[in-house]
Design an enzyme around this catalytic site. Structure first.
Site, PDB file in Angstrom:
ATOM      1  CG  ASP A 112      -1.874  -1.304   0.999  1.00 43.01           C
ATOM      2  OD1 ASP A 112      -2.522  -1.086   0.196  1.00 43.01           O
ATOM      3  OD2 ASP A 112      -1.924  -2.102   2.185  1.00 43.01           O
ATOM      4  CG  ASP A 113       5.286   2.993   0.940  1.00 35.88           C
ATOM      5  OD1 ASP A 113       5.303   3.594   1.904  1.00 35.88           O
ATOM      6  OD2 ASP A 113       6.000   3.487  -0.199  1.00 35.88           O
ATOM      7  CG  LEU A 114       2.565   6.903  -4.166  1.00 32.88           C
ATOM      8  CD1 LEU A 114       1.707   6.338  -5.130  1.00 32.88           C
ATOM      9  CD2 LEU A 114       2.112   8.432  -4.055  1.00 32.88           C
ATOM     10  CD1 TRP A 123       9.972   3.432  -0.348  1.00 35.73           C
ATOM     11  CD2 TRP A 123      10.519   1.878   1.148  1.00 35.73           C
ATOM     12  NE1 TRP A 123       8.754   3.157   0.527  1.00 35.73           N
ATOM     13  CE2 TRP A 123       9.235   2.115   1.277  1.00 35.73           C
ATOM     14  CE3 TRP A 123      11.399   0.868   1.796  1.00 35.73           C
ATOM     15  CZ2 TRP A 123       8.306   1.364   2.442  1.00 35.73           C
ATOM     16  CZ3 TRP A 123      10.543   0.128   2.916  1.00 35.73           C
ATOM     17  CH2 TRP A 123       9.278   0.427   3.043  1.00 35.73           C
TER      18      TRP A 123
END
Length: 202
Positions: free
Chosen positions: A153-155, A195
Site C-alpha cells: 500500500d506504500d506509494l 524505495w
C-alpha cells in the site's frame, strides 16, 4: 536489517529477478534502516501519519519534551489539550491515548509481537485504532527485522516497482504483490531497494 542481511537478500533477489540484478549493479545495496521496538516507535508512527518527515519530527520532539518520560503511564496523565497544543490533531490525541491504554491493560503486548508469525503480528497491531496494515508492516520491517514483508500500500513501493519494471502506470497493491511473489523470503530487502530505486534520478 543490517548490512549483511541486506547483502544476502540482494544477492538472492538478483538471482530471482533480472531487473533487480541490473538495477543492483547500477545502484548497489540500500542502506540499513531500523527503529527500536517499543512504545516510542508506535507513538511516533501515529504522530507521523499524513505529515512530512520534518514536521513529524518537530511534533514528536515537542511531545517527548512534554512527557519527560516516554511511557504509556505518563502519556495517560497528560491532559488532552496539552497534547493538542504540541501539534497533535484531536484524532491523534485519541489514538495515542488508546495506544497507551492498550499497553497498560495488556490488550497489546509489544514484547510478545516478536514471538508471533508475520501475519499474526500484523493482525495484532491492526487491532489498535489508527494502525492499518501499512503501519503494521512498517513496524515489522524496521523494528522487528522481519525479512519477508512487502508493504504494497506504500506509494513509493508502487512507483518504484513501476519504474523497475518499465510500466507506464503504477500497479495496484494486489498487482504489486503478485509481481513480487517470486521474491518470497526477501521481500523486505526488495522493498528497501524499491524505495531507493524510486528516489534515484532517471
Amino acid at each position: 536489517m543490517d548490512e549483511q542481511t541486506i547483502a544476502r537478500g540482494m544477492q538472492a533477489l538478483s538471482l530471482l529477478d533480472e531487473d533487480i540484478a541490473a538495477a543492483f549493479k547500477e545502484l548497489g545495496p540500500p542502506s540499513p534502516r531500523s527503529r527500536p521496538a517499543g512504545f516510542e516507535t508506535f507513538l511516533s508512527t501515529i504522530v507521523g501519519q499524513q505529515l512530512s518527515t520534518k514536521v513529524a519530527a518537530i511534533i514528536m520532539q515537542r511531545l517527548i519534551n512534554l512527557m519527560g518520560s516516554v511511557t504509556p503511564a505518563r502519556l495517560i496523565e497528560i491532559e488532552d489539550q496539552a497534547l493538542r497544543d504540541v501539534g497533535l490533531s484531536w484524532r491523534k490525541v485519541e489514538y495515542v491515548k488508546r495506544l497507551a491504554n492498550a499497553i497498560i491493560t495488556n490488550s497489546l503486548d509489544i514484547e510478545s509481537l516478536s514471538d508471533l508469525s508475520d501475519e499474526e503480528a500484523i493482525i495484532e497491531i491492526m487491532q489498535l485504532k489508527g494502525f492499518g496494515r501499512w503501519s503494521a508492516e512498517i513496524y515489522l520491517i524496521f523494528s522487528l527485522n522481519r525479512q519477508d514483508i512487502f508493504p504494497a500500500d506504500d506509494l513509493g513501493i508502487l512507483l518504484g516497482l513501476a519504474k523497475l519494471k518499465g510500466l507506464t502506470e503504477k500497479p495496484t497493491p494486489k498487482q504489486a504483490r503478485q509481481m513480487v511473489e517470486h521474491w518470497q523470503g526477501w521481500r523486505s530487502v526488495g522493498s528497501l531497494f524499491l524505495w531507493q530505486y524510486y528516489h534515484q534520478p532517471k
